[in-house]
Scaffold this motif. Sequence first.
Motif, PDB file in Angstrom:
ATOM      1  N   GLN A 106      64.713  18.481  -2.887  1.00 43.50           N
ATOM      2  CA  GLN A 106      65.005  18.745  -1.467  1.00 43.50           C
ATOM      3  C   GLN A 106      66.313  19.519  -1.265  1.00 43.50           C
ATOM      4  O   GLN A 106      67.081  19.257  -0.339  1.00 43.50           O
ATOM      5  N   LEU A 107      66.556  20.525  -2.103  1.00 42.01           N
ATOM      6  CA  LEU A 107      67.793  21.295  -2.003  1.00 42.01           C
ATOM      7  C   LEU A 107      67.809  22.231  -0.806  1.00 42.01           C
ATOM      8  O   LEU A 107      68.852  22.474  -0.204  1.00 42.01           O
ATOM      9  N   ASP A 108      66.664  22.797  -0.466  1.00 40.62           N
ATOM     10  CA  ASP A 108      66.617  23.822   0.575  1.00 40.62           C
ATOM     11  C   ASP A 108      65.323  23.668   1.363  1.00 40.62           C
ATOM     12  O   ASP A 108      64.506  22.783   1.093  1.00 40.62           O
ATOM     13  N   HIS A 109      65.140  24.559   2.328  1.00 41.64           N
ATOM     14  CA  HIS A 109      63.959  24.497   3.169  1.00 41.64           C
ATOM     15  C   HIS A 109      62.689  24.733   2.358  1.00 41.64           C
ATOM     16  O   HIS A 109      62.698  25.483   1.368  1.00 41.64           O
ATOM     17  N   PRO A 110      61.563  24.127   2.762  1.00 38.16           N
ATOM     18  CA  PRO A 110      60.292  24.327   2.046  1.00 38.16           C
ATOM     19  C   PRO A 110      59.809  25.775   2.158  1.00 38.16           C
ATOM     20  O   PRO A 110      60.357  26.576   2.924  1.00 38.16           O
ATOM     21  N   ILE A 111      58.762  26.082   1.421  1.00 35.99           N
ATOM     22  CA  ILE A 111      58.131  27.398   1.509  1.00 35.99           C
ATOM     23  C   ILE A 111      56.657  27.220   1.875  1.00 35.99           C
ATOM     24  O   ILE A 111      56.080  26.134   1.708  1.00 35.99           O
ATOM     25  N   TRP A 112      56.069  28.301   2.398  1.00 36.50           N
ATOM     26  CA  TRP A 112      54.629  28.353   2.635  1.00 36.50           C
ATOM     27  C   TRP A 112      53.969  29.034   1.443  1.00 36.50           C
ATOM     28  O   TRP A 112      54.470  30.032   0.944  1.00 36.50           O
ATOM     29  N   VAL A 113      52.846  28.482   0.995  1.00 35.94           N
ATOM     30  CA  VAL A 113      52.013  29.153   0.001  1.00 35.94           C
ATOM     31  C   VAL A 113      50.576  29.175   0.511  1.00 35.94           C
ATOM     32  O   VAL A 113      50.168  28.338   1.325  1.00 35.94           O
ATOM     33  N   HIS A 114      49.821  30.145   0.042  1.00 35.23           N
ATOM     34  CA  HIS A 114      48.428  30.272   0.460  1.00 35.23           C
ATOM     35  C   HIS A 114      47.592  29.150  -0.142  1.00 35.23           C
ATOM     36  O   HIS A 114      47.757  28.781  -1.300  1.00 35.23           O
ATOM     37  N   ASP A 115      46.695  28.595   0.673  1.00 36.13           N
ATOM     38  CA  ASP A 115      45.813  27.513   0.215  1.00 36.13           C
ATOM     39  C   ASP A 115      44.400  28.064   0.054  1.00 36.13           C
ATOM     40  O   ASP A 115      43.755  28.446   1.036  1.00 36.13           O
ATOM     41  N   ASP A 116      43.931  28.110  -1.177  1.00 39.83           N
ATOM     42  CA  ASP A 116      42.590  28.626  -1.452  1.00 39.83           C
ATOM     43  C   ASP A 116      41.502  27.568  -1.308  1.00 39.83           C
ATOM     44  O   ASP A 116      40.318  27.873  -1.456  1.00 39.83           O
ATOM     45  N   ASN A 117      41.888  26.318  -1.039  1.00 34.56           N
ATOM     46  CA  ASN A 117      40.907  25.223  -1.049  1.00 34.56           C
ATOM     47  C   ASN A 117      40.944  24.446   0.266  1.00 34.56           C
ATOM     48  O   ASN A 117      41.194  23.241   0.290  1.00 34.56           O
ATOM     49  N   LEU A 118      40.691  25.145   1.358  1.00 34.33           N
ATOM     50  CA  LEU A 118      40.664  24.480   2.661  1.00 34.33           C
ATOM     51  C   LEU A 118      39.534  23.460   2.726  1.00 34.33           C
ATOM     52  O   LEU A 118      38.387  23.775   2.404  1.00 34.33           O
ATOM     53  N   ASP A 119      39.869  22.259   3.140  1.00 31.35           N
ATOM     54  CA  ASP A 119      38.867  21.222   3.366  1.00 31.35           C
ATOM     55  C   ASP A 119      38.528  21.238   4.854  1.00 31.35           C
ATOM     56  O   ASP A 119      39.197  20.599   5.671  1.00 31.35           O
ATOM     57  N   LEU A 120      37.492  21.977   5.223  1.00 30.13           N
ATOM     58  CA  LEU A 120      37.174  22.153   6.641  1.00 30.13           C
ATOM     59  C   LEU A 120      36.740  20.852   7.298  1.00 30.13           C
ATOM     60  O   LEU A 120      36.853  20.711   8.520  1.00 30.13           O
ATOM     61  N   ASP A 121      36.257  19.887   6.519  1.00 34.10           N
ATOM     62  CA  ASP A 121      35.891  18.594   7.100  1.00 34.10           C
ATOM     63  C   ASP A 121      37.130  17.848   7.604  1.00 34.10           C
ATOM     64  O   ASP A 121      37.022  17.009   8.511  1.00 34.10           O
ATOM     65  N   TYR A 122      38.282  18.124   6.992  1.00 31.89           N
ATOM     66  CA  TYR A 122      39.525  17.527   7.485  1.00 31.89           C
ATOM     67  C   TYR A 122      40.012  18.246   8.739  1.00 31.89           C
ATOM     68  O   TYR A 122      40.465  17.617   9.700  1.00 31.89           O
ATOM     69  N   HIS A 123      39.911  19.550   8.758  1.00 33.16           N
ATOM     70  CA  HIS A 123      40.497  20.341   9.827  1.00 33.16           C
ATOM     71  C   HIS A 123      39.639  20.375  11.094  1.00 33.16           C
ATOM     72  O   HIS A 123      40.162  20.555  12.185  1.00 33.16           O
ATOM     73  N   PHE A 124      38.319  20.222  10.954  1.00 33.74           N
ATOM     74  CA  PHE A 124      37.427  20.229  12.117  1.00 33.74           C
ATOM     75  C   PHE A 124      36.835  18.836  12.297  1.00 33.74           C
ATOM     76  O   PHE A 124      36.166  18.317  11.395  1.00 33.74           O
ATOM     77  N   ARG A 125      37.055  18.243  13.462  1.00 31.68           N
ATOM     78  CA  ARG A 125      36.549  16.907  13.754  1.00 31.68           C
ATOM     79  C   ARG A 125      35.657  16.944  14.992  1.00 31.68           C
ATOM     80  O   ARG A 125      35.818  17.803  15.864  1.00 31.68           O
ATOM     81  N   HIS A 126      34.737  15.997  15.075  1.00 32.61           N
ATOM     82  CA  HIS A 126      33.756  15.960  16.165  1.00 32.61           C
ATOM     83  C   HIS A 126      33.695  14.543  16.712  1.00 32.61           C
ATOM     84  O   HIS A 126      33.411  13.589  15.976  1.00 32.61           O
ATOM     85  N   VAL A 127      34.008  14.372  18.005  1.00 27.95           N
ATOM     86  CA  VAL A 127      33.960  13.051  18.629  1.00 27.95           C
ATOM     87  C   VAL A 127      33.272  13.177  19.986  1.00 27.95           C
ATOM     88  O   VAL A 127      33.153  14.270  20.541  1.00 27.95           O
ATOM     89  N   SER A 128      32.817  12.045  20.509  1.00 24.33           N
ATOM     90  CA  SER A 128      32.184  12.015  21.832  1.00 24.33           C
ATOM     91  C   SER A 128      32.792  10.891  22.650  1.00 24.33           C
ATOM     92  O   SER A 128      33.089   9.807  22.117  1.00 24.33           O
ATOM     93  N   LEU A 129      32.970  11.136  23.915  1.00 19.08           N
ATOM     94  CA  LEU A 129      33.466  10.105  24.816  1.00 19.08           C
ATOM     95  C   LEU A 129      32.335   9.164  25.200  1.00 19.08           C
ATOM     96  O   LEU A 129      31.188   9.591  25.352  1.00 19.08           O
ATOM     97  N   PRO A 130      32.629   7.882  25.387  1.00 21.38           N
ATOM     98  CA  PRO A 130      31.610   6.985  25.943  1.00 21.38           C
ATOM     99  C   PRO A 130      31.385   7.323  27.409  1.00 21.38           C
ATOM    100  O   PRO A 130      32.241   7.903  28.072  1.00 21.38           O
ATOM    101  N   LYS A 131      30.217   6.981  27.921  1.00 23.42           N
ATOM    102  CA  LYS A 131      29.929   7.249  29.330  1.00 23.42           C
ATOM    103  C   LYS A 131      30.873   6.459  30.226  1.00 23.42           C
ATOM    104  O   LYS A 131      31.274   5.352  29.873  1.00 23.42           O
ATOM    105  N   PRO A 132      31.306   7.002  31.338  1.00 21.86           N
ATOM    106  CA  PRO A 132      30.817   8.236  31.969  1.00 21.86           C
ATOM    107  C   PRO A 132      31.532   9.512  31.526  1.00 21.86           C
ATOM    108  O   PRO A 132      31.228  10.574  32.014  1.00 21.86           O
ATOM    109  N   GLY A 133      32.542   9.417  30.649  1.00 23.96           N
ATOM    110  CA  GLY A 133      33.229  10.611  30.171  1.00 23.96           C
ATOM    111  C   GLY A 133      34.199  11.194  31.180  1.00 23.96           C
ATOM    112  O   GLY A 133      34.234  12.415  31.398  1.00 23.96           O
ATOM    113  N   THR A 134      35.016  10.338  31.796  1.00 20.47           N
ATOM    114  CA  THR A 134      35.932  10.776  32.840  1.00 20.47           C
ATOM    115  C   THR A 134      37.162  11.466  32.256  1.00 20.47           C
ATOM    116  O   THR A 134      37.450  11.373  31.054  1.00 20.47           O
TER     117      THR A 134
END
Length: 525
Positions: A106-134
Motif C-alpha cells: 500500500q505504498l501508493d495509489h492503486p492502478i487500473w488494469v484491463h479485465d479479460d474475464n468479466l463475470d456478467l452474472d455478477y455485473h447484471f442482476r434481475h429482480v422483481s418487486l412484489p405486488k403492487p410494485g409501488t
Amino acid sequence: MRGSGPTIGVDQGYGETANSLSAEPSQNSRLRLRIGWEDAMDRLSALDASFLYGETPESPMHVAGLAIFEPPPAGSDVFAAFRDHLKSRLHLVPFFERKLVLMPIQLDHPIWVHDDNLDLDYHFRHVSLPKPGTLEQLETLVARLHMILLDRTRPLWQYYVIEGLERGGFAVYIKMHHAGIDGGAGMAALPIIFATSPDPEPAPPPLPSPRDSRIPEIFELISDSYAKFFTQQREFYESWPDLGKAIAKVGQRVTADLANPPRTLPLAPKTLFNVSLSSQRSFGTCTISLRDVKAVAKLTRSKVNDIVMTISAGALRRYLEIRNALPDGPLLAAVPVSLRKAGNAEMNNQVTAMLCNLATDIADPIRRLEAIVASSTDSKKRLEDFRDVIPTDMTWLGAPIIITGMARLMGQAKLAERLPAIVNVLISNVPGPREALYCAGAKMIHYFPVSIPSNGSVLNITVQSYLDNLDFGLIACRAAVPDIEKLTEFLAEEFQRLKKAAGETPEKKVKKIEMKQVKAAQRSA
C-alpha cells in the motif's frame, strides 16, 4: 502513462453542462469517442483513490442512478434485451472493463488494469418487486441495494433490472464506484448505457486490442510511483506563477474580509445530520418541472441552481422544525463544482466543492433566495480565485494505509459527534440529457440520482435534470433520517410556495443582495 479507450468524451467545461450528449456511438456526432487503447498501468489520481480510502462497511463510496421506464413492447424480455445491448457496448466505456490492482504494501495509489474475464452474472442482476410494485417499494429496494459494497476484485459496477412496477413499467438501478467516474463522466456514458431511440443501431465492434491484462511486477509499480512523484514536483514548480497570482487574489479577499468582518464566524451549526453513519439507508425521490423552475428563476433574476438550493433549504428548515431541531443559525451546504476544462475527455473525478449559506434561519422564501444568491455568488468568486491551481492528483507514499485508517477511525470512534460540523448537507445539481433515452424499446421517464452520505453529513440531496424534469434523489442514514419521505414532500411544497411568492412579488422588488449586506446582518444579529 494514461492511455485511452475507446473512451467517451466529456465536453464539459467549468459551468457548462454535459446534457448535449445524445448521439448513438456508431453515429459519433455530438458524443465524441476518443479512439485509442488503455495502457496496462493507469494509476488512479489522488482524488479518484480518495473514494477508495474513505470507504468503510458503513460508508460505501459508489454512486448510482435509478432510471424508470414506461412499459416495454408486449412480449419483450427486458433483462435479456438490456444485457445484450450493454454487453455489445462495454468496449466503448473503459471503466466497464478494468479492475483495481493494489500497490505492494500500500505504498501508493492503486492502478487500473484491463479485465479479460468479466463475470456478467455478477455485473447484471434481475429482480422483481412484489405486488403492487409501488414507488415506495422501489425506493426501499434501492436503499437496500445501495448499502451493499462492490467487490474490489472485479470491475466496480453493477446493474439491476427491476421489474414488477405498477402500471407495467420497469426500472434499472445503476451502481458505479466513485473512484472511477464523476457526475459529468457518468452523464456522458448514459447514451451508451441506454439508447437514444427505441431501435438503436448496432454499436461499432471493438478494434483489435493490444491491451495487456497482466498485473505489473513489483519493480514496475514502484518505478512508476517514483517517476510520477518527480513529474508532479516538476509540474508544481511550473505552476508557481499561477499559484502566486491565486495567493495574491486570496490575500486581497482576506484583507477585505478583515476590514468588514461578521460578528460570528460562518460555522455550520450542529444538527441531527451531523452524526456518524450507520450501515442502513433511506432513499426518497420527487420530481419538479424544469420549465416551471426556469420560469421562477427568470422572475426572480436567479439561476436554476439557486432555486434548487432555496427549496432544499426550505424543506430542511421544515423538517428540522417538526423534529424540534432547527438551529438558530443557518445551515451550510457543500456544493460540488466541476474542475473540467473544455475538451477534457478523461473518465475520472475532476471536482471540488464550495460552501453555501442556506439561510434556513429565514422563513420568507424570496428573502431566503436572495441570501442564497448572495452567498453562492460570493463563494463562486472566491473559488475562481484559485480554481486553476487546485490539485486533483498527488503522490503521497503510504497514503492508502494512512487515509484508510483515518476513515475507519472517524466511524468507529464516532468522531462526528465530538468534532465541530464543517457542513450540514451536500447538495448537488447535475445537468442531464435533453433528449429521450430508451431501454428495451421503452422510453425513460425519470432518472433519479443516488449519491453518497458521509460520516458527519449523513444526508445527500442530488438533483438530475432529464427532459423537462428535475428529478431529486435523497439518500441518508436511516438511523438519523428514518422518514425521508417527509423531506421529499416538503421539497415539492416548498417549490409551490416559492413559485407563488415569486408570482406575487413585483420584479422591481426582487432585490439582489450583496454579500456585504449579509455580513452586516450577521453583525447586527
